[in-house]
Design an enzyme around this catalytic site. Structure first.
Site, short mmCIF file in Angstrom:
data_model
loop_
_atom_site.label_atom_id
_atom_site.label_comp_id
_atom_site.label_asym_id
_atom_site.label_seq_id
_atom_site.Cartn_x
_atom_site.Cartn_y
_atom_site.Cartn_z
N TYR A 159 109.62 41.33 76.30
CA TYR A 159 109.47 40.71 77.62
C TYR A 159 110.74 40.93 78.43
O TYR A 159 111.84 40.75 77.92
CB TYR A 159 109.22 39.19 77.49
N GLU A 164 110.95 40.10 82.23
CA GLU A 164 110.71 39.75 83.65
C GLU A 164 112.01 39.82 84.44
O GLU A 164 113.06 39.37 83.96
CB GLU A 164 110.10 38.35 83.74
N ASP A 203 100.96 57.50 100.34
CA ASP A 203 100.50 57.36 98.95
C ASP A 203 100.34 58.77 98.42
O ASP A 203 99.38 59.47 98.75
CB ASP A 203 99.16 56.59 98.95
N THR A 241 101.09 57.18 91.74
CA THR A 241 100.87 57.02 90.31
C THR A 241 101.83 57.99 89.62
O THR A 241 102.43 58.85 90.28
CB THR A 241 99.43 57.38 89.89
N LYS A 264 99.31 61.84 87.31
CA LYS A 264 98.48 62.95 87.79
C LYS A 264 99.33 64.23 87.73
O LYS A 264 99.71 64.65 86.65
CB LYS A 264 97.96 62.63 89.19
N ARG A 285 100.22 56.63 82.29
CA ARG A 285 99.34 56.01 83.29
C ARG A 285 100.07 54.82 83.91
O ARG A 285 100.22 53.78 83.29
CB ARG A 285 98.08 55.55 82.55
N1 DSN Z 1 93.11 58.13 92.40
C1 DSN Z 1 91.73 58.22 91.97
C2 DSN Z 1 91.43 59.63 91.60
O1 DSN Z 1 91.85 60.44 92.38
O2 DSN Z 1 90.76 59.98 90.63
C3 DSN Z 1 91.38 57.18 91.06
O3 DSN Z 1 91.65 55.95 91.67
#
Ligand code: DSN
Length: 425
Positions: free
Chosen positions: A60, A62, A206, A232, A235, A241
């Site tokens: 933990y 925080e 984004d 994210t 990708k 993830r």
């Molecule tokens: N970002 C999406 C995708 O492109 O598959 C999933 O939320």
């Protein structure tokens, strides 16, 4: 089944829980012998997997490094500092918070740090390439904020700067989002900043899909132009993830507070360590070569599919992905996804701009090259894969032909080993 409380005396997963172990083996086999072409997926390194599965899951922490609410955080402080420093180096940003658990959460945290419930936000329409979190009515973003959405031009399916400016002037959004889930062309972040400045809005990019390409310098960086940038990490960036928020220093305090205690509790230190490892990998020159190949592969695939009679939305791609309009070949997105699943090629059905079909059927598919490029595939494999797609769709009613294409896909994948050492048989 061993039930010892002492981890060193525990049985391995294969003995402790054969059911889950067996399913992980099955999924490893699927990844190993199929063609993964969902553009938001990738394959992480053994080093990233190891960090992600480490004892850091027990801790933990925080708070932020040096300011935690728990004891025993010396080691995890060092890990989070390394992750932050590497992310800053990778993207050239002034500040970063590496704790968001996912891209959707990063967006919610970033929005809440700069706007209030009921404020107006403006993002790309989901059915023309945007993301649920950019203002769709079923998502928190559509429920908590007033949403105005820009689209793409019917003539070339690209974002129209005049429309973005006109909509912003009419609706005066507090937050403008530049980003997408299914847009293969460059975003003009400088144009979006001019629009944001014109109406006094915050500009957030984004870059979940493009992050790895941005880090490698192969896609325009939003960092100089935007107040905030979210992404994210799993990708094109090829990490675990998870999510990330970057931005100008003035926004650091608000974002940090929004992440914790605003929307999250304890950070997932095992994932933060895995992110640090992935950022370290992305800082190496080989990653630039990888990102370039991802884009070259996408371009080759788009050209080959065009040659086979498919129509590529916008006429091509500047990134890792493309939307394919299937109407010229007389098949729906739903049917194409099903057929290609049967032969071991994974992608997803997707609406195309101005789609006459409902989202459950779709006129298109979305596909990308990050994962197959990680395996080492290049131009000649793209030519072969485009042929598989054409053959499978043309012969979708012929089970014997589909079985033969599935065999060919398995044999192509076998030439590019991935996690084979993890398979027991
Ligand atoms: N970002 C999406 C995708 O492109 O598959 C999933 O939320």
């Amino acid at each position: 089944m061993s039930a010892s409380a002492v981890p060193s005396k525990n049985a391995p997963l294969s003995e402790a829980d054969p059911e889950i172990y067996g399913l992980i083996q099955k999924e490893t086999t699927r990844q190993e012998y199929g063609l993964e072409m969902i553009p938001s997926e990738n394959f992480v390194s053994e080093a990233v997997l190891e960090a992600n599965g480490s004892v850091l899951t027990n801790k933990y922490a925080e708070g932020l490094p040096g300011k935690r609410y728990y004891g025993g955080c010396d080691v995890v402080d060092q890990i989070e500092e390394i992750a932050r420093e590497r992310a800053k180096q990778l993207f050239g940003c002034e500040f970063v918070n590496v704790q968001p658990h996912s891209g959707a959460q990063a967006n919610q945290e970033a929005y809440e740090s700069v706007i209030q419930m009921g404020d107006t936000i403006m993002g790309l329409r989901l059915d023309q390439g945007g993301h649920l979190t950019h203002g769709h009515p079923v998502n928190f973003s559509g429920r908590n904020y007033k949403v105005v959405a820009y689209g793409v031009r019917e003539s070339d399916q690209q974002i129209d700067p005049d429309e973005v400016m006109a909509m912003a002037k009419e609706h005066r959004p507090k937050l403008i989002i530049a980003g997408a889930s299914a847009y293969s062309r460059h975003f003009d972040f400088a144009m979006f900043r001019r629009v944001a400045d014109e109406v006094g809005a915050i500009l957030l990019a984004d870059i979940a899909h493009y992050a790895g390409l941005v880090a490698a310098g192969e896609y325009p960086s939003p960092v100089p132009h935007c107040h905030l940038v979210t992404t994210t990490t799993h990708k094109t960036l090829r990490g675990p993830r998870s999510g990330l928020i970057m931005g100008k220093q003035d926004y650091a305090k608000g974002v940090n507070r929004s992440v914790f205690p605003g929307l999250q509790g304890g950070p997932h230190m095992q994932t933060i360590a895995a992110k640090a490892v992935a950022f370290g990998e992305a800082l190496r020159p080989e990653f630039k070569t990888y990102a370039r190949q991802v884009i070259e592969n996408a371009r080759t695939l788009a050209q080959e599919l065009t040659r086979h009679g498919f129509k590529i939305v916008t006429g091509g791609t500047d990134s890792h992905m493309m939307l394919v309009d299937l109407r010229p070949v007389g098949v729906t997105g739903k049917e194409a996804q099903h057929t290609l699943d049967e032969v071991g090629l994974t992608l997803n059905k997707n609406t195309i701009p101005f789609d006459p079909q409902p989202p459950t059927v779709c006129s298109g598919v979305r596909l990308g090259t990050p994962a197959i490029t990680t395996r080492g595939m290049g131009k000649s494999e793209m030519v072969t894969i485009a042929g598989f797609i054409r053959d499978a769709i043309q012969n979708r009613a012929d089970p014997a032909k589909l079985r033969s294409i599935a065999d060919d896909i398995r044999s192509l994948s076998s030439k590019f080993p991935l996690y084979r050492h993890r398979l027991v048989s």
